[in-house]
Design an enzyme around this catalytic site. Structure first.
Site, PDB file in Angstrom:
ATOM      1  CB  CYS A   8      -1.102   0.013   1.099  1.00  0.00           C
ATOM      2  SG  CYS A   8      -0.272   0.230   2.741  1.00  0.00           S
ATOM      3  NE  ARG A  14      -4.706   1.218   1.335  1.00  0.00           N
ATOM      4  CZ  ARG A  14      -4.397   2.006   0.184  1.00  0.00           C
ATOM      5  NH1 ARG A  14      -4.989   1.951  -0.693  1.00  0.00           N
ATOM      6  NH2 ARG A  14      -3.427   3.048   0.001  1.00  0.00           N
ATOM      7  CG  ASP A 126      -5.173   5.194   2.779  1.00  0.00           C
ATOM      8  OD1 ASP A 126      -5.176   4.837   3.764  1.00  0.00           O
ATOM      9  OD2 ASP A 126      -4.185   5.967   2.295  1.00  0.00           O
TER      10      ASP A 126
END
Length: 157
Positions: A8, A14, A126
C-alpha cells in the site's frame, strides 16, 4: 515456495492488515512450506513504525495477531527480484510500482483484489483519514481477497 509482497502507500494500514490476514490463513491451511509473505509501502515516511493503532485493534479483535509484528518499510529494488508476486492495494500504488519496477519483473505486479478474483471491487480504499468503519471495510476486503489469492497461488505454486 511462493513469495508474496503486499503493498500500500505507507505500509501502516492496508498492507499490514492484508499480510496479517494472509499469515493467519497460511498457518490455518498448513501452507507455511509453500507461501511466504511480507508487506511494504511505496512511500517511506513511516519507515520502522508499527501498524496504525486502529488497524492493530481491529485485526487483533478478529484474531489476526501477526499485525503486532508488522513494521513499515518502503519497497526496495531487491523486492522486485525476491518476490514472485507483488500485490498493490490500489491503482495509485500499482502505478508507482510499475514506474520503478525493472521490465523483466513487471509481470509480477497486480492489484490485490483483481488477482484474487474479487469482482465487485478492484481497489482496497485507504482508511487512514477515515473512521473505524473504513478500517472494518478494509479488513473485510482483505479477508475476501486473501482467500482468492491463496486459492490461486496454491493451484499455480
Amino acid at each position: 515456495m511462493v513469495n508474496i509482497l503486499l503493498v500500500c502507500m505507507g505500509n501502516i494500514c492496508r498492507s499490514p492488515m492484508a499480510a496479517s490476514v494472509m499469515h493467519a490463513e497460511v498457518v490455518r491451511r498448513q501452507l507455511t512450506d509453500r507461501v511466504a509473505l511480507d508487506s511494504a509501502g511505496t512511500y517511506g515516511a513511516h519507515q520502522g513504525e508499527k501498524a496504525d493503532r486502529r488497524a492493530v485493534a481491529l485485526a487483533q479483535a478478529r484474531g489476526y495477531e501477526q499485525i503486532v509484528n508488522e513494521r513499515a518499510r518502503k519497497v526496495t529494488e531487491d523486492d522486485f527480484e525476491r518476490f514472485d508476486l507483488i500485490l498493490a492495494m490500489d491503482l495509485d500504488n500499482l502505478t508507482n510500482l510499475q514506474r520503478v519496477c525493472p521490465a523483466e519483473h513487471r509481470h509480477k505486479l497486480h492489484l490485490f483484489l483483481e488477482y484474487a478474483g474479487v469482482e465487485e471491487r478492484t481497489e482496497v480504499p485507504d482508511p487512514y483519514y477515515g473512521n473505524e468503519a473504513g478500517f472494518e471495510a478494509v479488513l473485510r476486503l482483505c479477508e475476501q481477497g486473501v482467500d482468492g489469492v491463496l486459492k490461486r497461488v496454491v493451484q499455480v505454486g
